[in-house]
Scaffold this active site. Structure first.
Site, PDB file in Angstrom:
ATOM      1  N   GLU A  85       0.874  -1.218  -0.121  1.00 28.41           N
ATOM      2  CA  GLU A  85      -0.040  -0.324   0.047  1.00 28.41           C
ATOM      3  C   GLU A  85       0.981   1.425  -0.226  1.00 28.41           C
ATOM      4  O   GLU A  85       1.661   1.406   0.888  1.00 28.41           O
ATOM      5  CB  GLU A  85      -0.827  -0.034   1.145  1.00 28.41           C
ATOM      6  CG  GLU A  85      -1.971   1.108   1.164  1.00 28.41           C
ATOM      7  CD  GLU A  85      -3.017   1.241   2.349  1.00 28.41           C
ATOM      8  OE1 GLU A  85      -3.181  -0.076   2.820  1.00 28.41           O
ATOM      9  OE2 GLU A  85      -3.266   1.972   2.763  1.00 28.41           O
ATOM     10  N   LYS A 280      -7.048  -0.633  11.385  1.00 29.13           N
ATOM     11  CA  LYS A 280      -6.578  -1.122  10.272  1.00 29.13           C
ATOM     12  C   LYS A 280      -5.203  -0.339   9.920  1.00 29.13           C
ATOM     13  O   LYS A 280      -4.324  -0.967   9.540  1.00 29.13           O
ATOM     14  CB  LYS A 280      -7.663  -1.029   9.207  1.00 29.13           C
ATOM     15  CG  LYS A 280      -7.135  -1.613   7.879  1.00 29.13           C
ATOM     16  CD  LYS A 280      -6.512  -0.766   7.015  1.00 29.13           C
ATOM     17  CE  LYS A 280      -5.878  -1.436   5.618  1.00 29.13           C
ATOM     18  NZ  LYS A 280      -5.279  -0.476   4.623  1.00 29.13           N
ATOM     19  N   ASP A 296       4.156 -14.479  11.549  1.00 27.01           N
ATOM     20  CA  ASP A 296       3.045 -14.790  10.992  1.00 27.01           C
ATOM     21  C   ASP A 296       1.755 -13.756  11.310  1.00 27.01           C
ATOM     22  O   ASP A 296       1.363 -13.524  12.586  1.00 27.01           O
ATOM     23  CB  ASP A 296       2.530 -16.042  11.820  1.00 27.01           C
ATOM     24  CG  ASP A 296       1.122 -16.578  11.571  1.00 27.01           C
ATOM     25  OD1 ASP A 296       0.275 -16.138  10.842  1.00 27.01           O
ATOM     26  OD2 ASP A 296       0.851 -17.758  11.912  1.00 27.01           O
ATOM     27  N   HIS A 393      -2.188  10.951   0.510  1.00 30.65           N
ATOM     28  CA  HIS A 393      -2.504   9.552   0.000  1.00 30.65           C
ATOM     29  C   HIS A 393      -2.589   9.353  -1.463  1.00 30.65           C
ATOM     30  O   HIS A 393      -1.743   8.609  -2.176  1.00 30.65           O
ATOM     31  CB  HIS A 393      -3.746   8.586   0.397  1.00 30.65           C
ATOM     32  CG  HIS A 393      -4.010   7.474   0.051  1.00 30.65           C
ATOM     33  ND1 HIS A 393      -3.316   6.308   0.886  1.00 30.65           N
ATOM     34  CD2 HIS A 393      -4.775   6.689  -0.778  1.00 30.65           C
ATOM     35  CE1 HIS A 393      -3.541   5.187   0.179  1.00 30.65           C
ATOM     36  NE2 HIS A 393      -4.512   5.278  -0.764  1.00 30.65           N
TER      37      HIS A 393
HETATM   38  C1  MEV Z   1      -5.834   3.482   5.325  1.00 33.85           C
HETATM   39  O1  MEV Z   1      -4.813   2.211   4.857  1.00 33.85           O
HETATM   40  C2  MEV Z   1      -5.475   3.576   6.763  1.00 33.85           C
HETATM   41  C3  MEV Z   1      -6.664   4.780   7.288  1.00 33.85           C
HETATM   42  O2  MEV Z   1      -7.812   4.436   6.869  1.00 33.85           O
HETATM   43  C4  MEV Z   1      -6.462   4.459   8.506  1.00 33.85           C
HETATM   44  C5  MEV Z   1      -7.237   5.449   9.663  1.00 33.85           C
HETATM   45  O3  MEV Z   1      -8.367   5.811   9.058  1.00 33.85           O
HETATM   46  O4  MEV Z   1      -7.088   5.647  10.729  1.00 33.85           O
HETATM   47  C6  MEV Z   1      -6.056   5.943   6.900  1.00 33.85           C
END
Ligand code: MEV
Length: 439
Positions: A85, A280, A296, A393
């Site tokens: 990513e 995430k 793992d 991003h």
């Molecule tokens: C993207 O991979 C992760 C985010 O969505 C985490 C978040 O929203 O805190 C940017």
């Protein structure tokens, strides 16, 4: 529809490739060429990878990147990350630099206990089972000595075996709930071997236990397996600085920044939809280092998310406060990791990653990985609560879009220059690309 295939695992690698190309690509040579382009020229290295799993036909690359300038407990690290990513490594590096200038990260391992269970069914008098368990425990330990001897010599081993009555949730269900210390090994093989031995001894001794009736002797072992839920294998990482030093972002005062940041963390503490995305983002950092160091990531993921829901509702793994004008931001998460055994001694890039980290112990790796998660969350929340996530991003994603469209090196240069200082929107990139191609 394709036909079922018999004896696929017995085919040679070439034959497996041919089967795939014939079955799914009408024997198109391009498909075969893609599969083979990823083979390594070094035959021995390729064979090593072939033998990690079964039915290997090719290698699947992930980018291996470096996030430098992580100051952790006063020591500087460049952290290896394996991830596909865009933005993740950049965000980690940016957060590392930000906190480097403010004293770095502090991390500590709180506990390192791992868990395994023998699940069994017993129908009969509970007090007889209790009595049997007390009598058999020393034999469970002594019968597993050949497995535990080396680990014990190094200071680890079986810490405890407890029998748990689970009959209130499932009829006749009991378990041996066992705690282990596996030091620098992730310990899955060690734990599972111990558990299988416990189960064998337990079953055979039950069969000879004179107090049991014939029915009671028939203890049924259902399974013996480690648990990836490790709420007593916990690491904590933290950053802090005076609020007045949170002064990086133009247009936002340090106070405003800190307060909004804390609100964002609070939202993730109470709102599962947000918490999952919040966590995430943390796992972007955690998994990337877990993978780069040959650990793992599925085990880590399963354990971390269960931990995030341990109080009955899913919440944030990070926390933030302002006390006495000091901003504090920390993470606590369960990580069962190894720095010996498994892929760590086999995969050349994993070995290299561990060497870059100066051959950490499992405890040191827990600290580094917790820090990577915290840094990632800091970067994400900082963007989300200030500029929004898309600005940074999409800038990183720009190269992916350009590669997808087959832009040349010179087109890439022109388009990147055009988007400097602008928000990258997919349709704008396509329009700019088409405009360049039209002239
Ligand atoms: C993207 O991979 C992760 C985010 O969505 C985490 C978040 O929203 O805190 C940017």
């Amino acid at each position: 529809m394709i036909k079922p295939v018999k004896g696929f695992s017995k085919l040679t690698k070439e034959e497996k490739v041919s089967w795939v190309v014939a079955s799914f690509f009408k024997n198109n040579p391009d498909a075969e060429s893609i599969i083979k382009r990823y083979w390594n020229d070094d035959g021995a290295l390729q064979q090593l990878h072939d033998e990690f799993i079964e039915n290997t036909i090719s290698n699947y690359y992930l980018p291996f990147g470096i996030a430098p300038n992580f100051l952790i407990n006063g020591k500087l690290f460049a952290v290896p990350m394996a991830i596909e990513e865009s933005s993740v490594v950049a965000a980690a590096s940016k957060a590392a630099k930000f906190w480097f200038d403010r004293g770095g990260f502090k991390a500590e391992v709180i506990s390192t206990t791992k868990i395994g269970q023998v699940h069994f069914m017993y129908t009969g008098d509970k007090s007889k089972l209790d009595n049997f368990f007390s009598q058999v425990t020393p034999k469970l330990i002594s019968d597993s000595k050949s497995i535990t001897k080396n680990m014990e010599n190094r200071g680890g081993g079986v810490m405890s075996i407890e029998m748990v009555d689970k009959t209130s949730v499932l009829e006749n269900y009991y378990q041996l709930h066992c705690k282990f210390e596996t030091l620098d090994a992730m310990g899955a093989n060690f734990i599972n071997s111990c558990l299988e031995q416990f189960a064998k001894t337990f079953k055979s001794e039950a069969n000879n236990f004179s107090d049991f009736s014939e029915d009671e002797k028939g203890v049924e072992i259902v399974m013996s397996i480690l648990s990836n839920y490790v709420p007593d294998c916990i690491v904590r990482a933290e950053v802090s600085c005076p609020v007045s030093e949170l002064n990086e972002d133009e247009g936002v005062s340090p106070n405003e920044f800190a307060e909004k940041f804390i609100r964002a963390v609070q939202i993730a503490q109470v709102e599962p939809y947000r918490a999952v995305t919040h966590n995430k983002g943390i796992m972007n950092g955690v998994d990337a280092v877990v993978l780069a160091t040959g650990n793992d990531f599925r085990a880590v993921e399963a354990g971390v998310h269960a931990y995030a829901a341990r109080n009955g509702s899913y919440g944030s793994l990070t926390h933030a406060t302002i006390e006495n004008e000091v901003f504090k931001f920390w993470i606590e998460l369960p990580l069962a990791l190894g720095t010996v055994g498994g892929l760590t001694n086999l995969h050349p890039l994993v070995k290299l990653a561990l060497e870059m980290l100066e051959k950490p112990s499992a405890k040191e790796l827990m600290q580094i990985i917790a820090v990577a998660g915290l840094a990632q969350n800091f970067g994400a929340l900082r963007s989300l609560t200030t500029t929004g996530i898309q600005k940074g991003h999409m800038k990183m994603h720009l190269m992916n879009i350009l590669n997808q469209m087959g832009a040349t090196a010179s087109e890439k240069l022109q388009i990147v220059a055009y988007f400097e200082g602008k928000t990258v929107i997919h349709s704008d990139v396509v329009a700019k690309f088409n405009e360049l191609r039209a002239v």
